[in-house]
Design an enzyme around this catalytic site. Structure first.
Site, mmCIF file in Angstrom:
data_model
loop_
_atom_site.group_PDB
_atom_site.id
_atom_site.type_symbol
_atom_site.label_atom_id
_atom_site.label_comp_id
_atom_site.label_asym_id
_atom_site.label_seq_id
_atom_site.Cartn_x
_atom_site.Cartn_y
_atom_site.Cartn_z
ATOM 1 N N ASN A 116 0.828 -1.213 0.000
ATOM 2 C CA ASN A 116 0.000 0.000 0.000
ATOM 3 C C ASN A 116 0.859 1.259 0.000
ATOM 4 O O ASN A 116 1.979 1.256 0.497
ATOM 5 C CB ASN A 116 -0.941 0.000 1.205
ATOM 6 C CG ASN A 116 -1.892 -1.183 1.164
ATOM 7 O OD1 ASN A 116 -2.073 -1.783 0.109
ATOM 8 N ND2 ASN A 116 -2.473 -1.521 2.291
ATOM 9 N N ASP A 133 -0.539 4.298 1.025
ATOM 10 C CA ASP A 133 -1.350 5.296 1.720
ATOM 11 C C ASP A 133 -0.814 5.733 3.075
ATOM 12 O O ASP A 133 -1.359 6.646 3.702
ATOM 13 C CB ASP A 133 -2.782 4.778 1.884
ATOM 14 C CG ASP A 133 -2.820 3.370 2.484
ATOM 15 O OD1 ASP A 133 -2.037 3.095 3.427
ATOM 16 O OD2 ASP A 133 -3.621 2.548 2.011
ATOM 17 N N HIS A 154 5.890 -0.432 -2.731
ATOM 18 C CA HIS A 154 5.437 0.348 -3.886
ATOM 19 C C HIS A 154 5.553 1.851 -3.661
ATOM 20 O O HIS A 154 4.892 2.628 -4.337
ATOM 21 C CB HIS A 154 3.993 -0.050 -4.247
ATOM 22 C CG HIS A 154 3.875 -1.470 -4.728
ATOM 23 N ND1 HIS A 154 2.710 -2.176 -4.706
ATOM 24 C CD2 HIS A 154 4.810 -2.319 -5.237
ATOM 25 C CE1 HIS A 154 2.918 -3.405 -5.188
ATOM 26 N NE2 HIS A 154 4.185 -3.508 -5.511
ATOM 27 N N CYS A 207 8.055 21.057 -9.721
ATOM 28 C CA CYS A 207 9.386 21.246 -9.140
ATOM 29 C C CYS A 207 9.871 22.670 -9.436
ATOM 30 O O CYS A 207 9.336 23.347 -10.327
ATOM 31 C CB CYS A 207 10.337 20.237 -9.759
ATOM 32 S SG CYS A 207 12.016 20.305 -9.143
ATOM 33 N N CYS A 241 12.376 23.311 -10.981
ATOM 34 C CA CYS A 241 12.902 23.269 -12.350
ATOM 35 C C CYS A 241 11.783 23.361 -13.390
ATOM 36 O O CYS A 241 12.047 23.393 -14.591
ATOM 37 C CB CYS A 241 13.738 22.012 -12.567
ATOM 38 S SG CYS A 241 12.769 20.508 -12.757
ATOM 39 N N GLY A 252 -5.318 -9.083 3.389
ATOM 40 C CA GLY A 252 -5.972 -8.276 2.371
ATOM 41 C C GLY A 252 -5.167 -8.102 1.097
ATOM 42 O O GLY A 252 -5.142 -7.027 0.523
ATOM 43 N N SER A 275 -4.483 -9.910 -2.784
ATOM 44 C CA SER A 275 -4.905 -10.940 -3.731
ATOM 45 C C SER A 275 -3.732 -11.835 -4.103
ATOM 46 O O SER A 275 -3.910 -12.887 -4.703
ATOM 47 C CB SER A 275 -5.493 -10.291 -4.991
ATOM 48 O OG SER A 275 -4.525 -9.468 -5.592
ATOM 49 N N ASN A 327 -8.566 -12.839 4.494
ATOM 50 C CA ASN A 327 -9.066 -12.238 3.262
ATOM 51 C C ASN A 327 -10.564 -12.516 3.156
ATOM 52 O O ASN A 327 -11.064 -13.454 3.750
ATOM 53 C CB ASN A 327 -8.324 -12.819 2.042
ATOM 54 C CG ASN A 327 -8.442 -11.943 0.805
ATOM 55 O OD1 ASN A 327 -9.534 -11.575 0.370
ATOM 56 N ND2 ASN A 327 -7.304 -11.585 0.230
HETATM 57 P P1 NAD Z 1 -5.744 -6.201 -4.782
HETATM 58 O O1 NAD Z 1 -6.669 -5.072 -5.071
HETATM 59 O O2 NAD Z 1 -5.262 -7.028 -5.889
HETATM 60 O O3 NAD Z 1 -6.455 -7.198 -3.745
HETATM 61 C C1 NAD Z 1 -7.122 -6.802 -2.603
HETATM 62 C C2 NAD Z 1 -7.467 -8.050 -1.817
HETATM 63 O O4 NAD Z 1 -8.023 -7.649 -0.571
HETATM 64 C C3 NAD Z 1 -8.488 -8.982 -2.471
HETATM 65 O O5 NAD Z 1 -7.994 -10.303 -2.400
HETATM 66 C C4 NAD Z 1 -9.743 -8.814 -1.613
HETATM 67 O O6 NAD Z 1 -10.486 -10.008 -1.507
HETATM 68 C C5 NAD Z 1 -9.162 -8.424 -0.287
HETATM 69 N N1 NAD Z 1 -10.011 -7.596 0.584
HETATM 70 C C6 NAD Z 1 -10.791 -6.552 0.241
HETATM 71 N N2 NAD Z 1 -11.342 -5.994 1.321
HETATM 72 C C7 NAD Z 1 -10.903 -6.695 2.382
HETATM 73 C C8 NAD Z 1 -11.113 -6.606 3.786
HETATM 74 N N3 NAD Z 1 -11.876 -5.644 4.318
HETATM 75 N N4 NAD Z 1 -10.500 -7.504 4.589
HETATM 76 C C9 NAD Z 1 -9.713 -8.478 4.070
HETATM 77 N N5 NAD Z 1 -9.459 -8.605 2.751
HETATM 78 C C10 NAD Z 1 -10.051 -7.730 1.925
HETATM 79 O O7 NAD Z 1 -4.561 -5.571 -3.972
HETATM 80 P P2 NAD Z 1 -3.058 -6.029 -3.680
HETATM 81 O O8 NAD Z 1 -2.998 -7.484 -3.442
HETATM 82 O O9 NAD Z 1 -2.536 -5.092 -2.690
HETATM 83 O O10 NAD Z 1 -2.234 -5.803 -4.991
HETATM 84 C C11 NAD Z 1 -2.413 -4.861 -5.963
HETATM 85 C C12 NAD Z 1 -1.843 -3.468 -5.881
HETATM 86 O O11 NAD Z 1 -2.771 -2.587 -5.326
HETATM 87 C C13 NAD Z 1 -0.587 -3.170 -5.216
HETATM 88 O O12 NAD Z 1 0.285 -2.833 -6.250
HETATM 89 C C14 NAD Z 1 -0.871 -1.900 -4.359
HETATM 90 O O13 NAD Z 1 0.175 -0.977 -4.521
HETATM 91 C C15 NAD Z 1 -2.094 -1.383 -4.966
HETATM 92 N N6 NAD Z 1 -3.081 -0.553 -4.245
HETATM 93 C C16 NAD Z 1 -2.797 0.050 -3.046
HETATM 94 C C17 NAD Z 1 -3.777 0.815 -2.418
HETATM 95 C C18 NAD Z 1 -3.445 1.494 -1.116
HETATM 96 O O14 NAD Z 1 -2.370 2.023 -0.947
HETATM 97 N N7 NAD Z 1 -4.371 1.471 -0.164
HETATM 98 C C19 NAD Z 1 -5.040 0.956 -2.976
HETATM 99 C C20 NAD Z 1 -5.289 0.336 -4.212
HETATM 100 C C21 NAD Z 1 -4.295 -0.422 -4.811
HETATM 101 ZN ZN ZN Z 2 13.097 19.239 -10.880
#
Ligand code: NAD
Ligand code: ZN
Length: 241
Positions: free
Chosen positions: A97, A99, A114, A146, A148, A185, A187, A211
Site C-alpha cells: 500500500n 497510503d 510500492h 518542481c 525546475c 488483504g 490478492s 481475506n
Molecule cells: P488487490 O486489489 O489485488 O487485492 C485486494 C485483496 O483484498 C483482495 O484479495 C480482496 O479479496 C481483499 N479484501 C478486500 N477488502 C478486504 C477486507 N476488508 N478484509 C480483508 N481482505 C479484503 O490488492 P493487492 O494485493 O494489494 O495488490 C495490488 C496493488 O494494489 C498493489 O500494487 C498496491 O500498490 C495497490 N493498491 C494500493 C492501495 C493502497 O495504498 N491502499 C489501494 C489500491 C491499490
Molecule cells: Zn526538478
C-alpha cells in the site's frame, strides 16, 4: 483460532504482509474487484511510466483522488492490532500500500514495496518533496511542479517501473527470517511482491491469511485461513492473546 494463538506465542519473529484489502475499511478503494479503481481508470493510461512521461496532467486525475483519499483516511482496528502485535513479536510490516496508514497507526518498521504518496519526486532532477507541503494546492486542483518547472510525480511505483531494490531485499530478508507471517488483504497475484509469503513458507514460517475470499495462497501456502474482514478478524485474534 486456538492453534493460531499458539503459533503466535511460539513465534520469535513475526512479519505482516499487507495489500489493498487492508485499507478498504479505512475507505480507500482497492484496484481490483468491487469499487476497484481500475473499473474507472485504465491503469495503462493513468498509472504507467509512459503515460506519465506523455500526459502527466491526465495521470494527476488519478493521483489527486489517491492522495486525497489517503490523507483523509484514518487507520482502523486492524491497523491498531498490528501495532499491538509489536508487543508479541511483530518485527515489521511489509506493505504494497502507498497510503501511509500503517505509519499513521504507529507501526515502527514499515517496508513500502510500492513507495508512498507522502512524497513527490521530480522526474528530471530527482528532488524529493513532502506531499504535505503541496496539499492545499492539490485539493484546489493545481498540479504540483518542481523548481525546475517539471510536473512532480508521487514517489510510488508506476506500471513499467521496477520496485525499489533495497526495500525488496529487506522484505525478502524479513520473509526468510520470520517464523510467522500474516498475509492480510492481498490478492497475492502481483509479482514479485506476491512471492513474499511463499518465500516465508519455504523458510518454514507459519502463514496466517485473512481475506474476504480465497487467493492463490490459500490452498497452497497458508497454514490458516480466516475468511472475513481484516478489520474484524485481526482484532478478534489479538484480543485472545
Ligand atoms: P488487490 O486489489 O489485488 O487485492 C485486494 C485483496 O483484498 C483482495 O484479495 C480482496 O479479496 C481483499 N479484501 C478486500 N477488502 C478486504 C477486507 N476488508 N478484509 C480483508 N481482505 C479484503 O490488492 P493487492 O494485493 O494489494 O495488490 C495490488 C496493488 O494494489 C498493489 O500494487 C498496491 O500498490 C495497490 N493498491 C494500493 C492501495 C493502497 O495504498 N491502499 C489501494 C489500491 C491499490
Ligand atoms: Zn526538478
Amino acid at each position: 483460532m486456538d492453534e493460531i494463538i499458539e503459533n503466535i506465542h511460539e513465534a520469535k519473529r513475526i512479519t505482516a504482509f499487507t495489500g489493498a484489502g487492508m485499507s478498504v475499511e479505512s475507505g480507500i478503494a482497492p484496484f481490483r474487484g468491487k469499487n476497484g479503481l481500475w473499473n474507472e481508470f485504465d491503469p495503462q493510461a493513468f498509472a504507467s511510466a509512459s503515460a506519465f512521461a506523455e500526459k502527466p496532467e491526465r495521470c494527476w486525475k488519478l493521483f489527486k483522488i489517491q492522495i486525497e483519499e489517503s490523507f483523509d483516511a484514518d487507520p482502523h482496528d486492524g491497523h491498531y492490532s498490528l501495532v499491538e502485535l509489536e508487543e508479541h513479536g511483530l518485527n515489521s510490516v511489509i506493505t504494497q500500500n502507498i497510503d501511509g496508514l500503517h505509519q499513521k497507526a504507529g507501526n515502527d518498521s514499515v517496508l513500502e514495496l510500492h513507495g508512498s504518496l507522502s512524497r513527490l519526486i521530480c522526474p528530471s532532477c530527482q528532488n524529493r518533496f513532502k506531499t504535505k507541503s503541496f496539499l492545499e494546492d492539490i485539493y484546489e486542483g493545481y498540479i504540483p511542479r518542481c523548481e525546475c518547472g517539471k510536473i512532480l510525480k508521487p514517489d510510488v511505483v508506476l506500471f513499467e517501473e521496477s520496485l525499489p531494490q533495497d526495500i525488496l531485499q529487506q522484505a525478502w530478508k524479513e520473509a526468510e527470517n520470520c517464523d510467522l507471517m500474516f498475509s492480510l488483504g492481498t490478492s497475492a497475484v502481483v509479482q514479485p511482491a506476491a512471492s513474499i509469503p511463499t518465500m516465508a513458507k519455504r523458510s518454514e514460517a507459519k502463514i496466517v491469511e485473512i481475506n474476504l475470499e480465497k487467493t492463490p495462497l490459500t490452498e497452497e501456502v497458508s497454514d490458516h485461513f480466516l475468511k472475513g474482514k481484516v478489520g474484524e478478524k485481526l482484532p478478534e485474534l489479538i484480543n485472545l492473546l
